[in-house]
Design an enzyme around this catalytic site. Structure first.
Site, PDB file in Angstrom:
ATOM      1  CE  LYS A   9      -3.750  -2.295   2.505  1.00  0.00           C
ATOM      2  NZ  LYS A   9      -4.575  -2.239   3.739  1.00  0.00           N
ATOM      3  CE1 TYR A  49      -9.580  -2.775   0.346  1.00  0.00           C
ATOM      4  CE2 TYR A  49      -9.055  -1.074  -1.256  1.00  0.00           C
ATOM      5  CZ  TYR A  49      -8.654  -1.986  -0.299  1.00  0.00           C
ATOM      6  OH  TYR A  49      -7.325  -2.101   0.019  1.00  0.00           O
ATOM      7  NE  ARG A 102      -1.813  -5.914   7.619  1.00  0.00           N
ATOM      8  CZ  ARG A 102      -2.793  -6.669   7.141  1.00  0.00           C
ATOM      9  NH1 ARG A 102      -3.394  -7.559   7.910  1.00  0.00           N
ATOM     10  NH2 ARG A 102      -3.190  -6.519   5.897  1.00  0.00           N
ATOM     11  CG  ASN A 112      -3.397  -2.756   7.077  1.00  0.00           C
ATOM     12  OD1 ASN A 112      -3.186  -2.469   5.904  1.00  0.00           O
ATOM     13  ND2 ASN A 112      -4.503  -3.348   7.477  1.00  0.00           N
ATOM     14  CG  HIS A 115      -5.202  -6.358  -0.020  1.00  0.00           C
ATOM     15  ND1 HIS A 115      -6.370  -6.521   0.674  1.00  0.00           N
ATOM     16  CD2 HIS A 115      -5.281  -7.183  -1.103  1.00  0.00           C
ATOM     17  CE1 HIS A 115      -7.142  -7.386   0.045  1.00  0.00           C
ATOM     18  NE2 HIS A 115      -6.502  -7.794  -1.040  1.00  0.00           N
ATOM     19  CD  GLU A 126      -8.571  -9.232  -3.304  1.00  0.00           C
ATOM     20  OE1 GLU A 126      -7.423  -9.672  -3.056  1.00  0.00           O
ATOM     21  OE2 GLU A 126      -9.377  -8.915  -2.421  1.00  0.00           O
TER      22      GLU A 126
END
Length: 153
Positions: A9, A49, A102, A112, A115, A126
């Site tokens: 991310k 999402y 994490r 975090n 993904h 995905e």
């Protein structure tokens, strides 16, 4: 062999943690079969999402994942989805065990770092959002014979 999607991310990219995290997956014996640096658009975020779009906190999530570049990758390995999820640790970095990605690098629920797909159906959906079939390179690293017994493949 199982495949899963990971996204490093924007917080991971901005904090320059990409190499350390990629190394953890490689050290575990997972094989990278696709990878690219990209920017998530609001449209792609809504697709990824989709189950969260109507939730009151979604705009904050979308703002975060579209705020900077990400690294999208497909990992392959035995039980790859479960293995990646365990390596990531709890969603909230403050609750993630030490030794997990994490737990070692995050102190946030939203920021975090990575993904990881949460199941086989999610992984297939995905992966298709981020990669065309021809962008996935099936290969077996020469070290593979030293990572697991032949009857485990």
């Amino acid at each position: 062999m199982q495949r899963t999607l990971i996204l490093l991310k924007p917080d991971c990219v901005q904090r320059r943690l990409m190499g350390q995290i990629i190394t953890r997956f490689e050290d575990k014996g997972l094989n990278f079969v696709a990878m690219k640096l990209m920017q998530i658009t609001p449209e792609l975020a809504k697709q990824h999402y989709a189950e969260h779009v109507a939730k009151p906190w979604y705009p904050t999530l979308e703002g975060f994942v579209t705020a900077g570049p990400i690294v999208a990758a497909v990992l392959e390995g035995l039980e790859a989805i479960r293995v990646v999820r365990e390596m990531l640790g709890a969603t909230n970095g403050l609750q993630a065990a030490a030794g997990t990605i994490r737990g070692d690098f995050s102190s946030s629920r939203q920021m975090n770092l990575v993904h990881g797909s949460d199941g086989e159906e999610a992984a297939a959906r995905e992966i298709a959002l981020y990669f065309k079939p021809e962008e996935i390179v099936a290969s077996t690293p020469t070290i593979a014979t030293w990572l697991r017994a032949a009857d485990e493949a």
